[in-house]
Design a protein around this motif. Structure first.
Motif, short mmCIF file in Angstrom:
data_model
loop_
_atom_site.label_atom_id
_atom_site.label_comp_id
_atom_site.label_asym_id
_atom_site.label_seq_id
_atom_site.Cartn_x
_atom_site.Cartn_y
_atom_site.Cartn_z
N PHE A 222 34.89 11.04 -33.02
CA PHE A 222 35.87 11.84 -32.22
C PHE A 222 36.52 11.27 -31.03
O PHE A 222 37.77 11.70 -30.92
CB PHE A 222 34.79 13.05 -31.57
N PHE A 223 35.86 10.38 -30.54
CA PHE A 223 36.79 9.52 -29.28
C PHE A 223 37.74 8.57 -29.76
O PHE A 223 38.87 8.30 -29.19
CB PHE A 223 35.58 8.82 -28.25
N SER A 224 37.48 8.08 -30.95
CA SER A 224 38.44 7.08 -31.62
C SER A 224 39.80 7.90 -31.89
O SER A 224 40.87 7.17 -32.03
CB SER A 224 37.86 6.59 -32.88
N GLY A 225 39.72 9.20 -32.41
CA GLY A 225 40.94 10.01 -32.71
C GLY A 225 42.03 9.83 -31.50
O GLY A 225 43.34 9.39 -31.60
N PRO A 226 41.65 10.32 -30.30
CA PRO A 226 42.63 10.28 -29.34
C PRO A 226 43.14 8.79 -28.83
O PRO A 226 44.26 8.89 -28.52
CB PRO A 226 41.96 11.15 -27.97
N ILE A 227 42.17 8.01 -29.08
CA ILE A 227 42.59 6.58 -28.50
C ILE A 227 43.47 6.22 -29.68
O ILE A 227 44.45 5.17 -29.21
CB ILE A 227 41.24 5.80 -28.75
#
Length: 472
Positions: free
Chosen positions: A103-108
């Motif tokens: 989930f956090f890798s997507g926006p990063i």
């Protein structure tokens, strides 16, 4: 508090019309399909003779290499069992961490692409990626507790399937049934269209009859899918609600599903109808409009409306099957119950529909890659010595075996993913029930996760959903 306090007495419907109609549909589906296959065989004796010769030669090859084939089959079965156990244990152990990471890798990733395009001086594209990345990151941070919940449910789903491997067996049986039905359905569809168009000398009549046959095929498949999924729901429910002893059995789950088979058949028909209409709409070519603007607009509207209707039905009936199995709801009651829970758990449903499948796909990728690695090792260290392959072809033999194992790996991966997804949806339904009853129902929720769930309830975010004030 036990299940009887939230599950009303399940009364079997007096009318068995849905069951009778489904049986009739199956008779038509398989009768026409098998007749079509026999007709092709009878009308093409030369092709059949060639096929028999080919099968005979193939059988001779198998017998001549029986030892090698037996080793390959045993290797595949052994690898499948080991990898399924390994992946399920892995999901149960780190499923939550992987969920949060993805989930956090997507926006990063979006922000990184945006920064990269700045160096390439594509400012408009950079701005789009950066804005999307910031918005996505804000949403992930804002709904991080719901993401943690999704990760916990992913781990519990793997634990349920690992403890109750018969759920994978149910998925296997459905897959075989669906594969056989697809062959028969394709044969029947081609035969009906060919015979009806020539007999009635009308493509319209042929198209209508073909549509009805495809609808029958879709109904049988959807009914079988919901029936098999219902068995998994029942098994997971019994597993989840009996923490002190094992009360989850295949026979018991099947009996629970049979009590609500008519609502399941109705749900299958509705989804089959909408799916068939949507598929038909996608198959319509614009050339049929013959440059008529009104007809072109009508076709486009039909395509969009049919796709939206099918998608909306999938969304509204998200919890319908668990409502039928767990709470004994009839068709209309189950749909209402599903919609009610969707409005209360809208974010959880959106997270499931948008991202949970990606988390499972991540572990499937690991599983398939392990198939490939194992296949290479088996090819190099097992098959090469047995077949006496020369040293300069060892790597080639290993690669070919790895490719074969890779392709085969998608089959057990699919059979494992289906019960995992059904188990997740079931556990999300159980979570909704626990919330309604203040977490007083018996369950297998670990104490630390239970405290986390209660924390989510005690500290709702100060926003509103599209349906009602957020009280999640």
């Amino acid at each position: 508090m036990n299940r009887q306090e939230y599950s009303p007495n399940t009364e079997e419907e007096v009318s068995n019309v849905p069951t009778v109609l489904l049986i009739l549909a199956m008779v038509i589906l398989y009768g026409v399909g098998i007749y079509a296959i026999i007709s092709v065989i009878m009308q093409n004796p030369l092709a059949v003779a060639i096929l028999i010769q080919f099968l005979g030669a193939f059988w001779n090859v198998i017998m001549a290499n029986s030892r090698l084939i037996a080793i390959l089959i045993l290797s595949l079965l052994s690898v499948t069992i080991i990898l399924m156990i390994l992946i399920l244990k892995l999901i149960a152990k780190i499923g939550r961490e992987i969920t949060v990471f993805l989930f956090f890798s997507g926006p990063i990733v979006l922000l990184f692409i945006g920064a990269l395009t700045i160096f390439l001086r594509i400012l408009v594209l950079a701005a789009i990626f950066i804005v999307l990345g910031i918005l996505f990151l804000a949403l992930v941070i804002h709904w991080r507790k719901r993401i943690y919940l999704a990760g916990s449910l992913i781990e519990l789903s793997a634990k349920a399937v690992s403890d109750e491997p018969e759920t994978i067996g149910v998925s296997l049986v459905f897959s075989i049934f669906a594969f056989i039905s697809a062959i028969i359905g394709v044969a029947g569809t081609m035969w009906i269209y060919s015979v009806s168009t020539s007999y009635f000398d009308s493509e319209t009549i042929g198209g209508v009859l073909t549509f009805l046959y495809v609808l029958i095929y879709a109904w049988v498949i959807y009914a079988a899918m919901y029936f098999s999924n219902g068995i998994i729901v029942a098994i997971v429910d019994d597993w989840f609600r009996s923490p002190s002893e094992d009360r989850a059995w295949l026979s018991k789950g099947t009996k629970r599903v049979l009590k609500v088979v008519n609502p399941i058949i109705k749900l299958g028909f509705i989804m089959a109808l909408l799916d068939t209409v949507a598929r038909y709409a996608r198959s319509i070519r614009m050339e049929r409009a013959r440059r008529n603007p009104l007809m072109i607009i009508g076709i486009i509207f039909f395509k969009i409306a049919s796709a939206m209707a099918y998608g909306l039905a999938q969304f509204v009936t998200f919890f319908a099957l668990p409502a039928m199995i767990i709470e004994g709801k009839k068709f209309k009651e189950a749909v209402k119950r599903s919609w009610n829970l969707i409005t209360k758990h809208f974010i959880d449903v959106i997270i499931y529909m948008s991202a949970v499948g990606g988390v499972y796909a991540f572990f499937v990728l690991i599983m398939v890659l392990l198939y490939g690695v194992t296949g290479y090792l088996i090819g190099v260290f097992l098959l090469v010595p047995i077949m006496g392959i020369s040293g300069d072809l060892v790597v080639v033999a290993g690669i070919l075996t790895a490719i074969g194992f890779l392709i085969f790996g998608f089959i057990p991966a699919y059979m494992m993913i289906r019960p995992l997804q059904v188990a997740y949806k079931t556990l999300l339904y159980e979570y909704a029930l626990d919330r309604e009853h203040g977490f007083t129902l018996p369950s297998r929720i670990p104490e630390e996760i239970k405290q986390e769930f209660e924390s989510i309830i005690a500290n709702p975010p100060p926003v509103k959903t599209m349906f009602r004030p957020n009280n999640l």
